[in-house]
Write an enzyme that holds these catalytic residues in place. Sequence first.
Site, PDB file in Angstrom:
ATOM      1  N   GLY B  17     -66.534 -18.571 -44.460  1.00  0.00           N
ATOM      2  CA  GLY B  17     -67.679 -18.862 -43.610  1.00  0.00           C
ATOM      3  C   GLY B  17     -68.463 -20.092 -44.047  1.00  0.00           C
ATOM      4  N   GLY B  19     -67.473 -22.828 -45.887  1.00  0.00           N
ATOM      5  CA  GLY B  19     -66.721 -24.056 -45.664  1.00  0.00           C
ATOM      6  C   GLY B  19     -66.594 -24.372 -44.180  1.00  0.00           C
ATOM      7  N   PHE B 119     -80.227  -1.428 -44.011  1.00  0.00           N
ATOM      8  CA  PHE B 119     -79.405  -1.662 -45.199  1.00  0.00           C
ATOM      9  C   PHE B 119     -80.292  -1.456 -46.421  1.00  0.00           C
ATOM     10  CE2 PHE B 119     -75.302  -4.300 -45.562  1.00  0.00           C
ATOM     11  CZ  PHE B 119     -74.647  -3.563 -44.603  1.00  0.00           C
ATOM     12  N   GLN B 240     -72.088  -8.331 -59.290  1.00  0.00           N
ATOM     13  CA  GLN B 240     -72.471  -7.134 -58.544  1.00  0.00           C
ATOM     14  C   GLN B 240     -71.344  -6.111 -58.461  1.00  0.00           C
ATOM     15  OE1 GLN B 240     -73.528  -7.159 -54.050  1.00  0.00           O
ATOM     16  NE2 GLN B 240     -75.394  -6.584 -55.135  1.00  0.00           N
ATOM     17  N   HIS B 242     -70.427  -2.988 -56.320  1.00  0.00           N
ATOM     18  CA  HIS B 242     -70.812  -2.325 -55.075  1.00  0.00           C
ATOM     19  C   HIS B 242     -70.752  -0.820 -55.302  1.00  0.00           C
ATOM     20  CE1 HIS B 242     -70.993  -1.082 -50.908  1.00  0.00           C
ATOM     21  NE2 HIS B 242     -71.214  -2.333 -50.543  1.00  0.00           N
ATOM     22  N   LEU B 252     -63.471  -1.481 -50.102  1.00  0.00           N
ATOM     23  CA  LEU B 252     -64.906  -1.429 -49.818  1.00  0.00           C
ATOM     24  C   LEU B 252     -65.232  -0.443 -48.698  1.00  0.00           C
ATOM     25  CD1 LEU B 252     -67.769  -2.722 -50.121  1.00  0.00           C
ATOM     26  CD2 LEU B 252     -67.068  -4.373 -48.388  1.00  0.00           C
ATOM     27  N   GLU B 255     -72.035  -0.686 -47.016  1.00  0.00           N
ATOM     28  CA  GLU B 255     -73.368  -0.119 -47.168  1.00  0.00           C
ATOM     29  C   GLU B 255     -73.874   0.399 -45.823  1.00  0.00           C
ATOM     30  OE1 GLU B 255     -75.650  -2.492 -49.803  1.00  0.00           O
ATOM     31  OE2 GLU B 255     -77.498  -2.158 -48.712  1.00  0.00           O
ATOM     32  N   ARG B 286     -78.389  -2.316 -54.494  1.00  0.00           N
ATOM     33  CA  ARG B 286     -77.044  -1.973 -54.976  1.00  0.00           C
ATOM     34  C   ARG B 286     -76.998  -1.727 -56.479  1.00  0.00           C
ATOM     35  NH1 ARG B 286     -73.322  -6.006 -51.254  1.00  0.00           N
ATOM     36  NH2 ARG B 286     -73.606  -4.794 -49.353  1.00  0.00           N
ATOM     37  N   HIS B 353     -67.635  -6.496 -57.040  1.00  0.00           N
ATOM     38  CA  HIS B 353     -67.760  -6.908 -55.645  1.00  0.00           C
ATOM     39  C   HIS B 353     -68.163  -8.366 -55.449  1.00  0.00           C
ATOM     40  CE1 HIS B 353     -68.370  -6.363 -51.388  1.00  0.00           C
ATOM     41  NE2 HIS B 353     -69.658  -6.598 -51.440  1.00  0.00           N
ATOM     42  N   GLU B 386     -70.392 -18.070 -52.160  1.00  0.00           N
ATOM     43  CA  GLU B 386     -70.298 -17.247 -53.370  1.00  0.00           C
ATOM     44  C   GLU B 386     -69.996 -18.078 -54.612  1.00  0.00           C
ATOM     45  OE1 GLU B 386     -68.003 -13.687 -52.773  1.00  0.00           O
ATOM     46  OE2 GLU B 386     -68.175 -13.090 -54.877  1.00  0.00           O
ATOM     47  N   ARG B 397     -77.809  -9.184 -55.458  1.00  0.00           N
ATOM     48  CA  ARG B 397     -77.809  -9.575 -54.057  1.00  0.00           C
ATOM     49  C   ARG B 397     -78.056  -8.362 -53.170  1.00  0.00           C
ATOM     50  NH1 ARG B 397     -74.218  -9.395 -49.989  1.00  0.00           N
ATOM     51  NH2 ARG B 397     -72.331  -8.969 -51.198  1.00  0.00           N
ATOM     52  N   LEU B 403     -73.361 -12.975 -46.008  1.00  0.00           N
ATOM     53  CA  LEU B 403     -72.949 -13.654 -44.776  1.00  0.00           C
ATOM     54  C   LEU B 403     -74.037 -14.638 -44.352  1.00  0.00           C
ATOM     55  CD1 LEU B 403     -71.235 -10.838 -42.642  1.00  0.00           C
ATOM     56  CD2 LEU B 403     -70.142 -12.820 -43.697  1.00  0.00           C
TER      57      LEU B 403
END
Lengths: 231, 586
Positions: B17, B19, B119, B240, B242, B252, B255, B286, B353, B386, B397, B403
């Site tokens: 996303g 790039g 969330f 992190q 998760h 995964l 959440e 988290r 994660h 990231e 995070r 995202l």
Amino acid sequence: MKFLIYRYNPETDSKPYMQEFVLEEVKPGMMLRDALLELKEQDESLVFRHSCGEGVCGSDAMNINGTNGLACLIPVSSLKEPIEVRPVPGMPVIRDLVVDMDQFFAHYRAVKPYLIVNDPEPEMEYLQSPREREKLDGLYECILCGCCSTTCPSFWWNPEKFRGPAALLQSYRFLADSRDQATAERLEDLEGPYKLFRCHSIMNCVNVCPKGLNPTAAINSIKKMMVKDMV
Amino acid sequence: MTLARRRFDALVIGAGGGGLRAALQLSQAEADVAVVSKVFPTRSHTVAAQGGITAALGNVLPDNWHWHMYDTVKGSDYLGDQDAIEYMCRTASKIVYELEHAGVPFSRLDNGKIYQRPFGGQSQNFGGDQAARTCAAADRTGHAILHTLYQQNIQAKTHFFDEYFAIDLIKDEEGFILGALVLEIETGEPLLIEAKSTLLATGGAGQLFRTNTNARINTGDGLAMAARAGIPLQDMEFFQFHPTGIAGRGMLITEGARGEGGYLINKNGERFMERYAPHAKDLASRDVVSRAISIEVREGRGCGPNGDHVMLKLDHLGREVLNKRLPGITDTIKTFLNIDPAEEAVPIFPTAHYTMGGIPTNRHGQVIVPLEKGEEVIPGLYAVGECACVSVHGANRLGGNSLLDIVVFGRAAGNDIIEYLRENRYHRPMDESSVEQAMAHLARWDQDGEGESVAELRRELQTIMEEYCGVFRTEEVLKQGMEKVLELERRMANVRLHDHSKVFNTARIEAMELENLIEIGIATVASALAREESRGAHSRMDYPERDDARWLKHSLFFKQDQRMDYKPVTLKPLSVDSFPPKERVY
């Protein structure tokens, strides 16, 4: 567990051959991708694409005991031995299980797989009712793995002219989107005997789609829209 | 044979996303842009993001960007830079509308607006009631966004180099980045891409750990390339975990599953998060939830014959909610566990994660390194997503913010590169010695003979990182871990490939990925050992408290002399008042 795997390295092999592999320890819940990774430790020259391991990236499409599928989603325990693994059919093989997907993506690009809106953009989101949005379910989830198009006889026979189930599913994803304003243009682009109409509803695509999508239904919907357009 | 060369205005390495959003900005501005990706763009790991993207649209519950900013600062355990966080949260709504206009098939509310779900760590009114800030396309939001961004780049006619692996950055003596040496995987031929600007958007390094939610490609290539080019890595101790990976497997479970009403139980059937976070419960941050699960298991309240996991209860949500809002994880659970989440609880455990640390940048995506007083921009080099550390996530995070991060800063970097190209109109002379160095790096893998295997070292690295640098850390264990990763680095010199073929040689790619992972492993353990406090995801049992007096600062690890340095956290936002550090309770 016994495997027969298609091998071909253009630098050293004059023609492809099937190589036998044996995996001594099969772990519970082992997927074919896990098994291939262990076989690659036996012979690091074995080559295949893979990445996410959970069926969302679409890298590891291959032909498994005669049927296309994603290696990461298929438990080896569900497969009859020896497990025969080949590249997806109908595509030029680069090496081992890796095929050249250029043609497949060219068809994808050709259906203009992007939203076309001519009106000025609002400051907020375009409004779309849950019912309108539901029409995209079963379409937008495509991961472009290529299982469908490479199992389609019409695509094998006319790989340059027939768009194939994956690209046509994408085409319908935008035709079905209440926000899109290029319906006439999209339908016109698919006219003629080949691009769309080479689909004969053989439905191999539906049987192999690892995401449970139905390209044949999408193609039929496009055909219906065309008929309506003509009337 | 002479080395093939291509020239572009802008080089983007990585087609996730971040790039793709940057490339889109550049293509639309008619810059000549090349995107290099080691996999076909829609295979990038953004595709696996599930739950959604945060923006204070206020479609479901009242919301505004300032509350989002507060939650993000608090979630970061006050290590996030407040200028960058303000910028991200202010921009979020515009960014999400942009994505929607581009075609992202967001789920919808009855009034036709974008669906939003609650969330972890989200609140109204600066710590008040739960907010619903995560914009979702069912539980396939990353897939929806990545495909849309790729499609937009098709329309914009961006130039793609699919299945090219980036080996090293090229740098001249004045410190300008001149492009990168890349390898065409299909032919095995190297290619020098000369560019006036280079953007790293290569993602995280989740493959450092044995059990992780990450794709196999997440080997932190950009981080290691930057480190080799002399750039320090920032805040690498913050990794992190998760809370809800499938136990023992790692897949995964979003959440969003808890956002839709799922909750965790221990072997007594107790909803234990009520003890750890009385207010937010299962929707605490988290880091808080992951620690709680680890403590439950450690204190003997874990589930299963080995008591090594807890259960995520979803069956009470009903089949309709699962099919409509969580179809992807429902499939994943059925495929990998052979159970139906509409009927049975799901075994889960905290799973590696997300890489909070990374290449230090400012909010324009420019890579910055410390200078005696202040900071210096590395000319021609950018990083987003990231692999970068802006830092909007600080020590932890919040879900839905990654995202957002990639799209906001991908776009910002694109804009800044357009400016940079205006001021730097010509390619600088190529630095041939830097090219030779990169070519030598590649040629190292042509060495013949017997040696250790890539697979074996990779396995050891992942096991070491999990055992010595996991959720709970101590000085003693980290010191042992440090020795072990340094030993792996030494052993790396003895690794040999048997396959020296050129065409689609994935063994060679995996070897170079392992080199990158080891670089990052060292940075992670060294940074964790140095930070003598507990903050966010970094939990030191020998220093259980956060220590703002000593440690309210970013760490920087320099590869060349394995040295730590530090720089202050930016506590001053762009326009609003600062959120000063205070005790963090959920």
